[in-house]
Design a protein around this motif. Structure first.
Motif, mmCIF file in Angstrom:
data_model
loop_
_atom_site.group_PDB
_atom_site.id
_atom_site.type_symbol
_atom_site.label_atom_id
_atom_site.label_comp_id
_atom_site.label_asym_id
_atom_site.label_seq_id
_atom_site.Cartn_x
_atom_site.Cartn_y
_atom_site.Cartn_z
ATOM 1 N N TYR A 80 0.830 -1.204 0.000
ATOM 2 C CA TYR A 80 0.000 0.000 0.000
ATOM 3 C C TYR A 80 0.866 1.258 0.000
ATOM 4 O O TYR A 80 1.849 1.345 0.746
ATOM 5 C CB TYR A 80 -0.874 0.047 1.258
ATOM 6 C CG TYR A 80 -2.097 -0.849 1.225
ATOM 7 C CD1 TYR A 80 -3.316 -0.381 0.738
ATOM 8 C CD2 TYR A 80 -2.041 -2.159 1.702
ATOM 9 C CE1 TYR A 80 -4.442 -1.193 0.718
ATOM 10 C CE2 TYR A 80 -3.165 -2.975 1.687
ATOM 11 C CZ TYR A 80 -4.360 -2.481 1.200
ATOM 12 O OH TYR A 80 -5.464 -3.285 1.184
ATOM 13 N N SER A 81 0.513 2.235 -0.809
ATOM 14 C CA SER A 81 1.096 3.562 -0.660
ATOM 15 C C SER A 81 0.444 4.222 0.556
ATOM 16 O O SER A 81 -0.574 3.737 1.074
ATOM 17 C CB SER A 81 0.834 4.413 -1.908
ATOM 18 O OG SER A 81 -0.559 4.717 -2.004
ATOM 19 N N GLU A 84 -3.139 5.157 -0.293
ATOM 20 C CA GLU A 84 -3.982 3.957 -0.409
ATOM 21 C C GLU A 84 -4.316 3.395 0.974
ATOM 22 O O GLU A 84 -5.452 2.996 1.237
ATOM 23 C CB GLU A 84 -3.273 2.891 -1.239
ATOM 24 C CG GLU A 84 -3.179 3.197 -2.718
ATOM 25 C CD GLU A 84 -2.288 2.214 -3.464
ATOM 26 O OE1 GLU A 84 -2.444 2.128 -4.698
ATOM 27 O OE2 GLU A 84 -1.448 1.543 -2.826
ATOM 28 N N LYS A 87 -6.981 5.121 2.922
ATOM 29 C CA LYS A 87 -8.345 4.902 2.443
ATOM 30 C C LYS A 87 -8.929 3.572 2.917
ATOM 31 O O LYS A 87 -10.118 3.319 2.726
ATOM 32 C CB LYS A 87 -8.385 4.976 0.915
ATOM 33 C CG LYS A 87 -8.117 6.377 0.382
ATOM 34 C CD LYS A 87 -8.152 6.417 -1.141
ATOM 35 C CE LYS A 87 -7.919 7.832 -1.658
ATOM 36 N NZ LYS A 87 -7.945 7.892 -3.147
ATOM 37 N N THR A 168 -12.994 4.233 6.151
ATOM 38 C CA THR A 168 -12.106 3.092 5.924
ATOM 39 C C THR A 168 -12.792 1.794 6.356
ATOM 40 O O THR A 168 -13.709 1.804 7.178
ATOM 41 C CB THR A 168 -10.809 3.255 6.728
ATOM 42 O OG1 THR A 168 -11.138 3.369 8.132
ATOM 43 C CG2 THR A 168 -10.044 4.499 6.287
#
Length: 264
Positions: A80-81, A84, A87, A168
């Motif tokens: 994941y960045s 990302e 979220k 989320t």
């Protein structure tokens, strides 16, 4: 609802947590296998210093794991960045809010940062979600108050609302009932229970309020010196897991009442 029909949000496989320097590695807990599902309230419990905060920091990518795997929505955490991850995962810490000069509405709206443009302008959708988060946590009447005017219990609800506004799948809270009296401890945990059911999000929190967690949680993660257990409270009671949580010279667990008692 059966586990098979629920969506798996968080998975750990043979996870080891702790601290590593260039020369040494200090393992706090190992072989942690956990599956958390959508719509569940999950409590993380254990004695002081057992590693609860280290576990939370590891699964939220605040600190690196030592071994094993952490997955959110079947995707490895390291893939994941930052945007990302923001979220799919929101985090509520016990640290003092640095921006207490903000209004409640402004602070909750910060949860929309992963979705706003670089200027931070809120869209109509962002505003709607922010107002919904205020309503879900029963603080709509506080939206124009400054955060420094709030009680500890009110401020905790604001932080939960900000996590809700972030929208989320997984909300992680580190000791959300710290500094609260007994009524407000129960209120916050009942609120988290309701939010998990109403929003179908997975809500994971660490706590020393073990008796409340046993009563309210769908699932518990129990850390002791030798092993990490995860199951429903009833199954954990049947397995005698709580009998090993503390030294037996002062505190014992009563299986019949599902609570701890101080020995006379």
């Amino acid at each position: 609802m059966s586990q098979e029909s629920k969506h798996t949000i968080l998975t750990t496989k043979a996870l080891s947590i702790g601290y590593k320097t260039k020369k040494t590695k200090s393992v706090i807990a190992s072989n942690i296998d956990v599956n958390l599902y959508s719509g569940e309230l999950v409590g993380l419990i254990g004695a002081n210093g057992i590693g609860k905060s280290t576990f939370l920091r590891t699964i939220t990518n605040v600190q690196p794991k030592l071994e094993g795997a952490v997955e959110i929505n079947q995707k490895p955490l390291e893939q994941y960045s930052n945007i990302e991850l923001a979220k799919v995962l929101s985090l509520v810490l016990t640290e003092t809010v640095a921006s207490k000069n903000l209004s409640v509405l402004e602070l909750v709206a910060l949860g929309r940062q992963p979705y706003t443009n670089w200027v931070g302008n809120l869209s109509e959708k962002d505003t709607t979600i922010t107002l919904e988060a205020l309503a879900q946590t029963n603080i709509s009447d506080l939206k124009h108050k400054k955060c420094y005017e709030l009680s500890d219990g009110q401020l905790q609800k604001v932080m939960i609302a900000r996590a809700l506004a972030q929208d989320t799948d997984l909300i992680v809270l580190d000791e959300p009932t710290t500094h609260l009296d007994m009524y407000h401890k129960a209120y916050i945990l009942k609120l988290l229970q309701k939010l998990a059911k109403d929003t179908n999000k997975t809500v994971l929190f660490s706590s020393h309020e073990i008796d409340l967690a046993i009563q309210l949680c769908d699932r518990l993660i129990v850390m002791n010196d030798n092993q990490v257990f995860t199951d429903t409270p009833c199954n954990l009671i049947e397995k005698g897991v709580f009998n090993t949580l503390f030294p037996k010279d002062l505190i014992s667990f009563d299986n019949a009442t599902g609570s701890f008692k101080v020995k006379k």
